[in-house]
Design a protein around this motif. Structure first.
Motif, PDB file in Angstrom:
ATOM      1  N   ALA A  98       1.083 -25.457 -13.417  1.00 30.02           N
ATOM      2  CA  ALA A  98       1.276 -24.870 -14.787  1.00 30.02           C
ATOM      3  C   ALA A  98       0.534 -25.728 -15.915  1.00 30.02           C
ATOM      4  N   TRP A  99       0.105 -26.898 -15.546  1.00 32.87           N
ATOM      5  CA  TRP A  99      -0.509 -27.938 -16.417  1.00 32.87           C
ATOM      6  C   TRP A  99      -2.030 -27.484 -16.378  1.00 32.87           C
ATOM      7  N   GLY A 100      -2.413 -27.317 -15.199  1.00 30.75           N
ATOM      8  CA  GLY A 100      -3.919 -26.518 -15.252  1.00 30.75           C
ATOM      9  C   GLY A 100      -3.991 -25.159 -15.518  1.00 30.75           C
ATOM     10  N   ASP A 101      -2.819 -24.274 -15.506  1.00 27.00           N
ATOM     11  CA  ASP A 101      -2.938 -22.858 -16.046  1.00 27.00           C
ATOM     12  C   ASP A 101      -3.069 -23.046 -17.396  1.00 27.00           C
ATOM     13  N   LYS A 102      -2.443 -24.082 -18.064  1.00 29.95           N
ATOM     14  CA  LYS A 102      -2.380 -24.255 -19.424  1.00 29.95           C
ATOM     15  C   LYS A 102      -3.881 -24.620 -19.964  1.00 29.95           C
ATOM     16  N   TRP A 103      -4.276 -25.872 -19.428  1.00 30.42           N
ATOM     17  CA  TRP A 103      -5.378 -26.287 -19.982  1.00 30.42           C
ATOM     18  C   TRP A 103      -6.811 -25.893 -19.413  1.00 30.42           C
ATOM     19  N   TYR A 104      -6.827 -25.414 -18.261  1.00 30.82           N
ATOM     20  CA  TYR A 104      -8.049 -25.089 -17.425  1.00 30.82           C
ATOM     21  C   TYR A 104      -8.179 -23.745 -17.158  1.00 30.82           C
ATOM     22  N   ALA A 105      -7.438 -22.885 -17.360  1.00 32.81           N
ATOM     23  CA  ALA A 105      -7.380 -21.367 -16.748  1.00 32.81           C
ATOM     24  C   ALA A 105      -8.696 -20.768 -17.337  1.00 32.81           C
ATOM     25  N   GLU A 106      -9.470 -19.676 -16.590  1.00 32.54           N
ATOM     26  CA  GLU A 106     -10.452 -19.228 -17.202  1.00 32.54           C
ATOM     27  C   GLU A 106      -9.907 -18.151 -18.446  1.00 32.54           C
ATOM     28  N   PRO A 107     -10.778 -17.565 -19.168  1.00 29.90           N
ATOM     29  CA  PRO A 107     -10.348 -16.697 -20.058  1.00 29.90           C
ATOM     30  C   PRO A 107      -9.538 -15.584 -19.581  1.00 29.90           C
ATOM     31  N   GLU A 108      -9.777 -15.005 -18.296  1.00 32.06           N
ATOM     32  CA  GLU A 108      -9.184 -13.955 -18.142  1.00 32.06           C
ATOM     33  C   GLU A 108      -7.567 -14.278 -17.532  1.00 32.06           C
ATOM     34  N   GLY A 109      -7.353 -15.614 -17.399  1.00 31.12           N
ATOM     35  CA  GLY A 109      -5.877 -15.924 -16.916  1.00 31.12           C
ATOM     36  C   GLY A 109      -6.171 -16.844 -15.679  1.00 31.12           C
ATOM     37  N   PRO A 110      -4.761 -17.304 -15.468  1.00 27.75           N
ATOM     38  CA  PRO A 110      -4.716 -18.206 -14.231  1.00 27.75           C
ATOM     39  C   PRO A 110      -4.869 -17.543 -12.954  1.00 27.75           C
ATOM     40  N   PRO A 111      -5.246 -18.291 -12.074  1.00 32.62           N
ATOM     41  CA  PRO A 111      -5.721 -17.460 -10.598  1.00 32.62           C
ATOM     42  C   PRO A 111      -4.272 -17.079  -9.946  1.00 32.62           C
ATOM     43  N   ALA A 112      -3.564 -17.498 -10.101  1.00 31.69           N
ATOM     44  CA  ALA A 112      -2.273 -17.187  -9.425  1.00 31.69           C
ATOM     45  C   ALA A 112      -0.899 -17.416 -10.305  1.00 31.69           C
ATOM     46  N   ARG A 113       0.118 -16.432 -10.024  1.00 33.35           N
ATOM     47  CA  ARG A 113       1.456 -16.615 -10.837  1.00 33.35           C
ATOM     48  C   ARG A 113       2.488 -16.800  -9.851  1.00 33.35           C
TER      49      ARG A 113
END
Length: 166
Positions: A98-113
């Motif tokens: 969740a922390w990585g999704d918030k601060w390091y996700a690509e512009p298209e969004g997180p790699p998994a949900r």
């Protein structure tokens, strides 16, 4: 460069990261918890050298985080399965995700949900108080002394600070 062991530091974070603090160990646990359990599959998925993978898996087995279970008798083949200790790392991985999704996700969004199968909703992990279910944050918590706290390497300034709060 020689790595300093943290197992003697009077801090649960230090002791946990002594085992779990390198990226490969976290990714191995991610894979095992999500169903990739065989050595060759782990090596292929992670692109990790077989020597490094074997060393990390051996340490995880030695620490009781994983076990080796036979899935084929002839020729003998084994896979890695998370123990209760290993399964209890899942919330840690979800929180890190969740922390990585918030601060390091690509512009298209997180790699998994994450779908919470109990209610069917897409979930964002939150560390919360087990009594009132409110989120735990630095602003809403205070570290208090515990029975195993002591001054020593890794806690020279922190241990007295925490002890003063008791």
């Amino acid at each position: 460069m020689t790595r300093t062991p943290l197992s003697a530091v009077a801090c649960s974070i230090a002791r946990a990261t002594d085992l779990f603090g390198d990226a490969w160990t976290a990714l191995i646990m991610r894979d095992v918890l999500l169903g990739i359990r065989r050595f060759d599959e782990l090596a292929e998925d992670l692109g990790l050298s077989r020597k490094v993978l074997a060393a990390r898996l051996a340490r995880l087995v030695e620490e009781g985080v994983l076990t080796r279970e036979r899935y084929q008798a002839s020729p003998p083949r084994e896979e890695y399965v998370a123990t209760q200790k290993g399964r209890e790392l899942y919330p840690v991985l979800l929180t890190l995700m969740a922390w990585g999704d918030k601060w390091y996700a690509e512009p298209e969004g997180p790699p998994a949900r994450i779908r919470h199968d109990v209610c069917g909703h897409i979930a964002t992990p939150v560390v919360a108080c087990d009594a009132c279910r409110e989120p735990l944050t630095p602003a809403t918590t205070t570290q208090l002394p515990g029975p195993g706290g002591r001054v020593g390497p890794g806690t020279l300034l922190l241990a007295p600070l925490i002890a003063g709060r008791g």
